[in-house]
Scaffold this motif. Structure first.
Motif, PDB file in Angstrom:
ATOM      1  N   VAL A  98       0.825  -1.205   0.000  1.00  0.00           N
ATOM      2  CA  VAL A  98       0.000   0.000   0.000  1.00  0.00           C
ATOM      3  C   VAL A  98       0.862   1.260   0.000  1.00  0.00           C
ATOM      4  O   VAL A  98       2.006   1.257   0.471  1.00  0.00           O
ATOM      5  CB  VAL A  98      -0.948   0.045   1.224  1.00  0.00           C
ATOM      6  N   TYR A  99       0.283   2.310  -0.533  1.00  0.00           N
ATOM      7  CA  TYR A  99       0.867   3.650  -0.452  1.00  0.00           C
ATOM      8  C   TYR A  99      -0.260   4.659  -0.665  1.00  0.00           C
ATOM      9  O   TYR A  99      -0.898   4.657  -1.725  1.00  0.00           O
ATOM     10  CB  TYR A  99       1.970   3.862  -1.495  1.00  0.00           C
ATOM     11  N   ASN A 100      -0.515   5.473   0.331  1.00  0.00           N
ATOM     12  CA  ASN A 100      -1.579   6.477   0.273  1.00  0.00           C
ATOM     13  C   ASN A 100      -2.881   5.864  -0.270  1.00  0.00           C
ATOM     14  O   ASN A 100      -3.425   6.306  -1.282  1.00  0.00           O
ATOM     15  CB  ASN A 100      -1.144   7.678  -0.568  1.00  0.00           C
ATOM     16  N   SER A 101      -3.361   4.880   0.437  1.00  0.00           N
ATOM     17  CA  SER A 101      -4.463   4.037  -0.048  1.00  0.00           C
ATOM     18  C   SER A 101      -5.740   4.196   0.757  1.00  0.00           C
ATOM     19  O   SER A 101      -6.612   3.318   0.724  1.00  0.00           O
ATOM     20  CB  SER A 101      -4.023   2.563  -0.014  1.00  0.00           C
ATOM     21  N   GLU A 102      -5.886   5.280   1.503  1.00  0.00           N
ATOM     22  CA  GLU A 102      -6.969   5.391   2.476  1.00  0.00           C
ATOM     23  C   GLU A 102      -8.367   5.291   1.865  1.00  0.00           C
ATOM     24  O   GLU A 102      -9.293   4.803   2.522  1.00  0.00           O
ATOM     25  CB  GLU A 102      -6.849   6.706   3.254  1.00  0.00           C
ATOM     26  N   ARG A 103      -8.546   5.709   0.607  1.00  0.00           N
ATOM     27  CA  ARG A 103      -9.892   5.783   0.054  1.00  0.00           C
ATOM     28  C   ARG A 103     -10.549   4.416  -0.087  1.00  0.00           C
ATOM     29  O   ARG A 103     -11.716   4.228   0.278  1.00  0.00           O
ATOM     30  CB  ARG A 103      -9.870   6.510  -1.292  1.00  0.00           C
ATOM     31  N   ASP A 147       3.577  -1.009   3.985  1.00  0.00           N
ATOM     32  CA  ASP A 147       3.239   0.390   3.741  1.00  0.00           C
ATOM     33  C   ASP A 147       4.491   1.141   3.287  1.00  0.00           C
ATOM     34  O   ASP A 147       5.468   1.249   4.015  1.00  0.00           O
ATOM     35  CB  ASP A 147       2.686   0.997   5.032  1.00  0.00           C
ATOM     36  N   ASN A 148       4.430   1.665   2.066  1.00  0.00           N
ATOM     37  CA  ASN A 148       5.567   2.365   1.467  1.00  0.00           C
ATOM     38  C   ASN A 148       5.622   3.832   1.930  1.00  0.00           C
ATOM     39  O   ASN A 148       5.640   4.749   1.121  1.00  0.00           O
ATOM     40  CB  ASN A 148       5.448   2.304  -0.064  1.00  0.00           C
ATOM     41  N   ALA A 149       5.621   4.045   3.260  1.00  0.00           N
ATOM     42  CA  ALA A 149       5.741   5.389   3.840  1.00  0.00           C
ATOM     43  C   ALA A 149       4.578   6.295   3.450  1.00  0.00           C
ATOM     44  O   ALA A 149       4.777   7.443   3.027  1.00  0.00           O
ATOM     45  CB  ALA A 149       7.076   6.024   3.456  1.00  0.00           C
ATOM     46  N   ALA A 160      -3.033   4.691   9.890  1.00  0.00           N
ATOM     47  CA  ALA A 160      -4.033   4.575  10.943  1.00  0.00           C
ATOM     48  C   ALA A 160      -5.039   3.467  10.636  1.00  0.00           C
ATOM     49  O   ALA A 160      -5.427   2.691  11.528  1.00  0.00           O
ATOM     50  CB  ALA A 160      -4.755   5.912  11.125  1.00  0.00           C
ATOM     51  N   ILE A 161      -5.448   3.365   9.366  1.00  0.00           N
ATOM     52  CA  ILE A 161      -6.387   2.308   8.972  1.00  0.00           C
ATOM     53  C   ILE A 161      -5.760   0.934   9.187  1.00  0.00           C
ATOM     54  O   ILE A 161      -6.386   0.021   9.745  1.00  0.00           O
ATOM     55  CB  ILE A 161      -6.808   2.488   7.501  1.00  0.00           C
ATOM     56  N   CYS A 162      -4.510   0.788   8.753  1.00  0.00           N
ATOM     57  CA  CYS A 162      -3.829  -0.510   8.886  1.00  0.00           C
ATOM     58  C   CYS A 162      -3.670  -0.905  10.346  1.00  0.00           C
ATOM     59  O   CYS A 162      -3.898  -2.070  10.716  1.00  0.00           O
ATOM     60  CB  CYS A 162      -2.465  -0.447   8.209  1.00  0.00           C
ATOM     61  N   ARG A 163      -3.274   0.021  11.186  1.00  0.00           N
ATOM     62  CA  ARG A 163      -3.078  -0.296  12.608  1.00  0.00           C
ATOM     63  C   ARG A 163      -4.403  -0.641  13.280  1.00  0.00           C
ATOM     64  O   ARG A 163      -4.458  -1.537  14.140  1.00  0.00           O
ATOM     65  CB  ARG A 163      -2.391   0.873  13.304  1.00  0.00           C
ATOM     66  N   ARG A 215      -7.528  -5.245  15.458  1.00  0.00           N
ATOM     67  CA  ARG A 215      -8.822  -5.913  15.503  1.00  0.00           C
ATOM     68  C   ARG A 215      -8.732  -7.379  15.122  1.00  0.00           C
ATOM     69  O   ARG A 215      -9.514  -8.205  15.613  1.00  0.00           O
ATOM     70  CB  ARG A 215      -9.781  -5.186  14.547  1.00  0.00           C
ATOM     71  N   ASP A 216      -7.787  -7.756  14.238  1.00  0.00           N
ATOM     72  CA  ASP A 216      -7.704  -9.128  13.718  1.00  0.00           C
ATOM     73  C   ASP A 216      -6.239  -9.564  13.700  1.00  0.00           C
ATOM     74  O   ASP A 216      -5.417  -8.960  12.998  1.00  0.00           O
ATOM     75  CB  ASP A 216      -8.295  -9.185  12.303  1.00  0.00           C
ATOM     76  N   ASN A 217      -5.909 -10.613  14.453  1.00  0.00           N
ATOM     77  CA  ASN A 217      -4.505 -11.017  14.562  1.00  0.00           C
ATOM     78  C   ASN A 217      -3.981 -11.733  13.329  1.00  0.00           C
ATOM     79  O   ASN A 217      -2.815 -12.144  13.289  1.00  0.00           O
ATOM     80  CB  ASN A 217      -4.290 -11.891  15.805  1.00  0.00           C
ATOM     81  N   ARG A 218      -4.799 -11.879  12.311  1.00  0.00           N
ATOM     82  CA  ARG A 218      -4.308 -12.434  11.041  1.00  0.00           C
ATOM     83  C   ARG A 218      -3.601 -11.365  10.210  1.00  0.00           C
ATOM     84  O   ARG A 218      -3.026 -11.670   9.157  1.00  0.00           O
ATOM     85  CB  ARG A 218      -5.468 -13.026  10.238  1.00  0.00           C
ATOM     86  N   ILE A 219      -3.634 -10.127  10.647  1.00  0.00           N
ATOM     87  CA  ILE A 219      -3.029  -9.026   9.890  1.00  0.00           C
ATOM     88  C   ILE A 219      -1.688  -8.640  10.503  1.00  0.00           C
ATOM     89  O   ILE A 219      -1.592  -8.391  11.707  1.00  0.00           O
ATOM     90  CB  ILE A 219      -3.960  -7.797   9.851  1.00  0.00           C
ATOM     91  N   ARG A 220      -0.645  -8.625   9.662  1.00  0.00           N
ATOM     92  CA  ARG A 220       0.670  -8.111  10.063  1.00  0.00           C
ATOM     93  C   ARG A 220       0.919  -6.813   9.297  1.00  0.00           C
ATOM     94  O   ARG A 220       0.759  -6.768   8.074  1.00  0.00           O
ATOM     95  CB  ARG A 220       1.776  -9.119   9.722  1.00  0.00           C
ATOM     96  N   TYR A 221       1.338  -5.783  10.006  1.00  0.00           N
ATOM     97  CA  TYR A 221       1.553  -4.486   9.372  1.00  0.00           C
ATOM     98  C   TYR A 221       3.029  -4.118   9.416  1.00  0.00           C
ATOM     99  O   TYR A 221       3.648  -4.079  10.486  1.00  0.00           O
ATOM    100  CB  TYR A 221       0.721  -3.413  10.080  1.00  0.00           C
ATOM    101  N   LEU A 222       3.617  -3.883   8.241  1.00  0.00           N
ATOM    102  CA  LEU A 222       5.002  -3.454   8.105  1.00  0.00           C
ATOM    103  C   LEU A 222       5.010  -2.070   7.484  1.00  0.00           C
ATOM    104  O   LEU A 222       4.270  -1.806   6.538  1.00  0.00           O
ATOM    105  CB  LEU A 222       5.794  -4.419   7.205  1.00  0.00           C
TER     106      LEU A 222
END
Length: 331
Positions: free
Chosen positions: A20-25, A48-50, A57-60, A65-72
């Motif tokens: 992802v990169y600036n993908s909030e929409r 997340d490419n910075a 905020a969305i990713c975190r 909420r779901d432990n199947r998600i890893r956020y880098l």
């Protein structure tokens, strides 16, 4: 870099890589569609490419909420190709799927694809029929009867992608359209590791799919389970090829100034390095010769490549076309 790890828990059967990169929409809908899948033995790795918008905020929030998600998260943007490769390189599952922040799947997409791969070891990639949608998720019709005819011809050619002959599958990738979307199918990770993944060249996913085609069969589920969003913020709508290249590489380099010529190198390299029968290698080179005979396409490539490059740039294009030192073996 921030990472949510599984700890001692076993690796899931499937990893979904989401660069992802600036993908909030569109990101919430994409994540919701993945978390609503009827097949649940998966993890989602988000890289997340910075991003500078609300993506982090969305990713975190979803990771909490779901432990199947890893956020880098990377401290700087390293380009889309690097990010796509990254989510695969940190995975360790039997199956892998790339996901885009602006696309979404029907709830049974993963279950149906995994079922096909489990049942047939000769299949390396499984996808489904795709519906293109607009920015609001409304189905996009085919633009005119001519396009409808192309769609029917493509449907007939799909049989080559499922052929038991490697050169026929390679032919399908080389000379047919519609292959870019297939990189979002469910893929055998062991086969994907044998490819060169993505070079920082716009559209290079087709080369990667050509490499996969030499390793095994493709399967298309006839139901519409995948929805590809077409909108003005996507990379295909960037104003110029230079902007597209910068998007994928994070910086323009002379080595990758002519994407279609890089495609040609990639196809030749695929035939040289993939473990296929010699007869399939020879027939594959014959398909490349046919690819080169698409005169109208190469004329436009030459014109666009030479435009604004001057004599030196034109000479480099000619050198690449004539193969002087350009078709090295290996990866």
């Amino acid at each position: 870099m921030t990472s949510e790890r599984r700890g001692s828990r076993r690796a899931p059967r499937l990893t979904i890589g989401l660069p992802v990169y600036n993908s909030e929409r569109y990101l919430p809908q994409a994540l919701d569609s993945l978390l609503a899948q009827t097949f649940g033995d998966f993890e989602v790795i988000i890289s997340d490419n910075a991003s500078t918008d609300g993506t982090e905020a969305i990713c975190r929030e979803y990771a909490a909420r779901d432990n199947r998600i890893r956020y880098l998260r990377e401290p700087e943007n390293r380009g889309a190709s690097w990010n796509f490769n990254r989510v695969f390189e940190v995975s360790d599952s039997e199956y892998f799927k790339w996901a885009a922040h602006d696309d979404y799947c029907a709830p049974t997409f993963l279950a149906d694809c995994v079922s096909v791969l489990d049942a047939d070891p000769s299949v390396v990639c499984c996808h489904s029929k795709t519906q293109k949608v607009d920015s609001d998720g409304n189905p996009l019709p085919l633009p005119d009867p001519t396009e409808a005819g192309k769609e029917r011809r493509w449907a007939r050619r799909v049989l080559d992608a499922s052929s038991t002959r490697a050169h026929r599958r390679f032919h399908d990738v080389l000379l047919s359209s519609g292959w870019a979307v297939r990189c979002y199918g469910v893929i055998r990770a062991a086969a994907l590791r044998q490819t060169g993944l993505l070079l920082p060249v716009y559209g290079y996913e087709k080369i990667m799919m050509a490499e996969l085609s030499l390793l095994g069969r493709f399967h298309d589920i006839p139901e519409t389970l995948f929805f590809q969003r077409v909108h003005t913020e996507s990379s295909s709508h960037l104003a110029s090829s230079a902007e597209q290249q910068t998007f994928f590489a994070a910086a323009e380099t002379d080595a990758h100034s002519y994407p279609r010529l890089e495609y040609l190198r990639g196809y030749v390299r695929a035939l040289r390095r993939m473990p296929v029968a010699q007869v399939d290698r020879i027939l594959g080179m014959a398909w490349i010769a046919r690819y080169l005979l698409q005169v109208s396409k190469w004329r436009s490539v030459l014109l666009s490549s030479m435009r604004g490059t001057g004599t030196g740039g034109a000479a480099r294009v000619i050198d690449r076309l004539t193969g002087q030192g350009e078709f090295e073996s290996g990866s």
